[in-house]
Design a protein around this motif. Structure first.
Motif, short mmCIF file in Angstrom:
data_model
loop_
_atom_site.label_atom_id
_atom_site.label_comp_id
_atom_site.label_asym_id
_atom_site.label_seq_id
_atom_site.Cartn_x
_atom_site.Cartn_y
_atom_site.Cartn_z
N ALA A 64 0.85 -1.19 0.00
CA ALA A 64 0.00 0.00 0.00
C ALA A 64 0.89 1.24 0.00
CB ALA A 64 -0.92 -0.01 1.22
N VAL A 65 0.58 2.18 -0.88
CA VAL A 65 1.37 3.39 -1.05
C VAL A 65 0.48 4.60 -0.80
CG1 VAL A 65 2.98 4.59 -2.57
CG2 VAL A 65 2.61 2.14 -2.85
N LYS A 66 1.00 5.58 -0.07
CA LYS A 66 0.24 6.79 0.21
C LYS A 66 0.02 7.61 -1.06
CE LYS A 66 1.53 7.28 5.07
NZ LYS A 66 2.11 8.17 6.11
N GLY A 67 -0.79 8.64 -0.96
CA GLY A 67 -1.16 9.44 -2.11
C GLY A 67 -0.01 10.12 -2.81
N ASP A 68 1.15 10.25 -2.13
CA ASP A 68 2.32 10.83 -2.81
C ASP A 68 2.98 9.84 -3.75
OD1 ASP A 68 3.54 9.04 -1.08
OD2 ASP A 68 4.73 10.55 -0.02
N LEU A 69 2.48 8.59 -3.75
CA LEU A 69 2.98 7.51 -4.61
C LEU A 69 4.46 7.22 -4.37
CD1 LEU A 69 1.08 8.37 -7.92
CD2 LEU A 69 0.51 6.66 -6.20
N ASN A 70 4.88 7.41 -3.13
CA ASN A 70 6.27 7.12 -2.77
C ASN A 70 6.39 6.53 -1.36
OD1 ASN A 70 9.08 7.02 -3.11
ND2 ASN A 70 9.36 9.04 -2.20
N THR A 71 5.52 6.92 -0.46
CA THR A 71 5.63 6.50 0.93
C THR A 71 4.80 5.25 1.20
OG1 THR A 71 5.86 8.82 1.58
CG2 THR A 71 5.36 7.23 3.33
N VAL A 72 5.44 4.25 1.80
CA VAL A 72 4.75 2.98 2.08
C VAL A 72 3.75 3.17 3.22
CG1 VAL A 72 5.03 0.57 2.79
CG2 VAL A 72 6.76 1.65 1.33
N ALA A 73 2.52 2.73 2.98
CA ALA A 73 1.47 2.80 3.99
C ALA A 73 1.18 1.43 4.60
CB ALA A 73 0.19 3.37 3.38
N GLY A 74 1.65 0.38 3.95
CA GLY A 74 1.42 -0.97 4.46
C GLY A 74 2.02 -2.00 3.52
N PHE A 75 2.32 -3.17 4.05
CA PHE A 75 2.92 -4.22 3.24
C PHE A 75 2.66 -5.56 3.91
CE2 PHE A 75 6.69 -6.88 2.14
CZ PHE A 75 6.47 -6.97 0.77
N GLY A 76 2.40 -6.58 3.12
CA GLY A 76 2.20 -7.90 3.70
C GLY A 76 1.86 -8.93 2.65
N PHE A 77 1.94 -10.20 3.06
CA PHE A 77 1.63 -11.32 2.18
C PHE A 77 0.41 -12.07 2.70
CE2 PHE A 77 6.22 -10.65 1.76
CZ PHE A 77 6.31 -10.45 0.38
N TYR A 78 -0.40 -12.56 1.78
CA TYR A 78 -1.56 -13.35 2.17
C TYR A 78 -1.37 -14.83 1.85
CZ TYR A 78 -2.94 -12.95 -2.78
OH TYR A 78 -2.96 -12.99 -4.15
N GLU A 79 -0.30 -15.16 1.12
CA GLU A 79 -0.06 -16.56 0.79
C GLU A 79 1.42 -16.79 0.52
OE1 GLU A 79 -1.09 -19.72 -2.81
OE2 GLU A 79 -2.51 -18.11 -2.38
N HIS A 80 1.99 -17.81 1.16
CA HIS A 80 3.36 -18.23 0.90
C HIS A 80 3.60 -19.54 1.65
CE1 HIS A 80 5.08 -17.43 4.90
NE2 HIS A 80 4.26 -16.39 4.94
N ALA A 81 4.75 -20.18 1.40
CA ALA A 81 5.10 -21.42 2.09
C ALA A 81 6.56 -21.37 2.53
CB ALA A 81 4.84 -22.63 1.19
N GLU A 82 6.99 -20.21 3.04
CA GLU A 82 8.36 -20.07 3.52
C GLU A 82 8.50 -20.74 4.89
OE1 GLU A 82 10.90 -18.31 1.35
OE2 GLU A 82 9.19 -19.25 0.36
N THR A 83 9.73 -21.01 5.29
CA THR A 83 10.01 -21.77 6.51
C THR A 83 9.55 -21.01 7.76
OG1 THR A 83 11.99 -22.64 5.43
CG2 THR A 83 11.79 -22.99 7.81
N PRO A 84 8.70 -21.62 8.58
CA PRO A 84 8.27 -20.97 9.83
C PRO A 84 9.48 -20.63 10.70
CG PRO A 84 6.88 -22.86 9.36
CD PRO A 84 8.01 -22.91 8.37
N GLY A 85 9.48 -19.43 11.27
CA GLY A 85 10.58 -19.00 12.13
C GLY A 85 11.76 -18.43 11.40
N LEU A 86 11.81 -18.62 10.07
CA LEU A 86 12.90 -18.06 9.25
C LEU A 86 12.27 -17.16 8.19
CD1 LEU A 86 15.17 -21.24 9.00
CD2 LEU A 86 15.52 -19.24 10.44
N GLY A 87 12.14 -17.68 6.97
CA GLY A 87 11.49 -16.88 5.93
C GLY A 87 10.06 -16.56 6.26
N GLY A 88 9.42 -17.43 7.08
CA GLY A 88 8.04 -17.19 7.48
C GLY A 88 7.87 -15.95 8.33
N GLU A 89 8.99 -15.35 8.77
CA GLU A 89 8.92 -14.12 9.55
C GLU A 89 8.45 -12.92 8.73
OE1 GLU A 89 9.74 -13.55 13.19
OE2 GLU A 89 8.86 -15.52 12.71
N VAL A 90 8.22 -13.13 7.44
CA VAL A 90 7.61 -12.05 6.64
C VAL A 90 6.22 -11.72 7.19
CG1 VAL A 90 8.87 -12.52 4.50
CG2 VAL A 90 6.71 -13.72 4.96
N ASP A 91 5.65 -12.65 7.97
CA ASP A 91 4.34 -12.41 8.57
C ASP A 91 4.43 -11.74 9.94
OD1 ASP A 91 2.98 -13.62 6.44
OD2 ASP A 91 3.15 -15.61 7.33
N ASN A 92 5.64 -11.58 10.45
CA ASN A 92 5.82 -11.00 11.78
C ASN A 92 5.40 -9.52 11.75
OD1 ASN A 92 6.94 -9.77 14.16
ND2 ASN A 92 8.34 -11.49 14.34
#
Length: 244
Positions: free
Chosen positions: A139-167
């Motif tokens: 998600a990007v703010k109206g200035d089209l440069n500043t991050v307003a949010g980020f996240g994944f809804y689906e993946h199969a990365e290793t829990p506790g390692l790559g799965g920390e993208v959900d942290n």
């Protein structure tokens, strides 16, 4: 065996519409969460209501970088179209830094407006990590440069390692970061180790995931791909100029 096969097949067919609706609901819940308009505790009815009231789905032609009416943005499936040679193009070498092999021609973005002005633009992103393709939104703010949010809804990365993208703590680091540098080049990336807050580049940097270098690199590559010239780069330029 025949009776069981017929029963299983019939159940699969009968439940398919429910499964499709649940996947759409989960996707909408993720979009609202990343945009800061909701959270996982929302009921299905609340998700549908808030999504309908606050979010506008628009189709983008990634070839022209402009809005398009070629498909219905609500029902169109960009991921399915990426497998259709007539609706996608093959990627290779440096063009495929996200390792997705094919990129769809059309994709759907989600827009939040405030007082008739762009408040938040939500862009779908995907790319390969260590074990899986990560699917998410930025998600990007109206200035089209500043991050307003980020996240994944689906993946199969290793829990506790790559799965920390959900942290939530790691995802929170993205808030307020700048996507582009002063030359309008995609600059945001995940570093190895921790960001040095005194560095002038810190505004574009995110802490690396401990023990998950390949996943961290994958996140950098997928974000840079979708913000670049082969993704939504030209669309963002046109949107800034009021020409989308």
């Amino acid at each position: 065996c025949l009776v069981c096969s017929v029963f299983v097949a019939g159940a699969a067919v009968a439940l398919r519409p429910i499964q499709t609706e649940n996947r759409l609901l989960d996707k909408q819940r993720s979009i609202l969460s990343i945009a800061g308009l909701g959270d996982a505790s929302m009921s299905g009815a609340q998700v549908k209501q808030v999504f309908a009231e606050r979010i506008e789905a628009r189709l983008v032609d990634l070839e022209t970088g402009k809005f398009s009416d070629a498909q219905d943005p609500i029902t169109f499936d960009p991921l399915a179209s990426s497998k259709d040679p007539a609706l996608s193009k093959a990627l290779a070498g440096q063009d495929d830094i996200a390792s997705i092999k094919r990129r769809e021609r059309y994709s759907t973005v989600y827009i939040v407006e405030q007082d008739g002005q762009l408040d938040t633009l939500i862009i779908p992103v995907r790319g390969y990590g260590l074990w899986s393709t990560l699917h998410g939104f930025i998600a990007v703010k109206g200035d089209l440069n500043t991050v307003a949010g980020f996240g994944f809804y689906e993946h199969a990365e290793t829990p506790g390692l790559g799965g920390e993208v959900d942290n939530p703590k790691w995802r929170k680091q993205w808030l307020g970061k700048n996507l582009f540098n002063s030359k309008d080049e995609v600059a945001i990336h995940v570093v190895k180790g921790n960001v040095d807050p005194s560095s002038p580049q810190a505004i574009h940097q995110i802490d690396g995931l401990a023990g998950a270098t390949l996943t961290s690199n994958g996140v950098t590559h997928l974000v840079q791909f979708w913000l670049g010239e082969n993704g939504f780069g030209s669309f963002i330029e046109h949107l800034r100029a009021g020409e989308a």
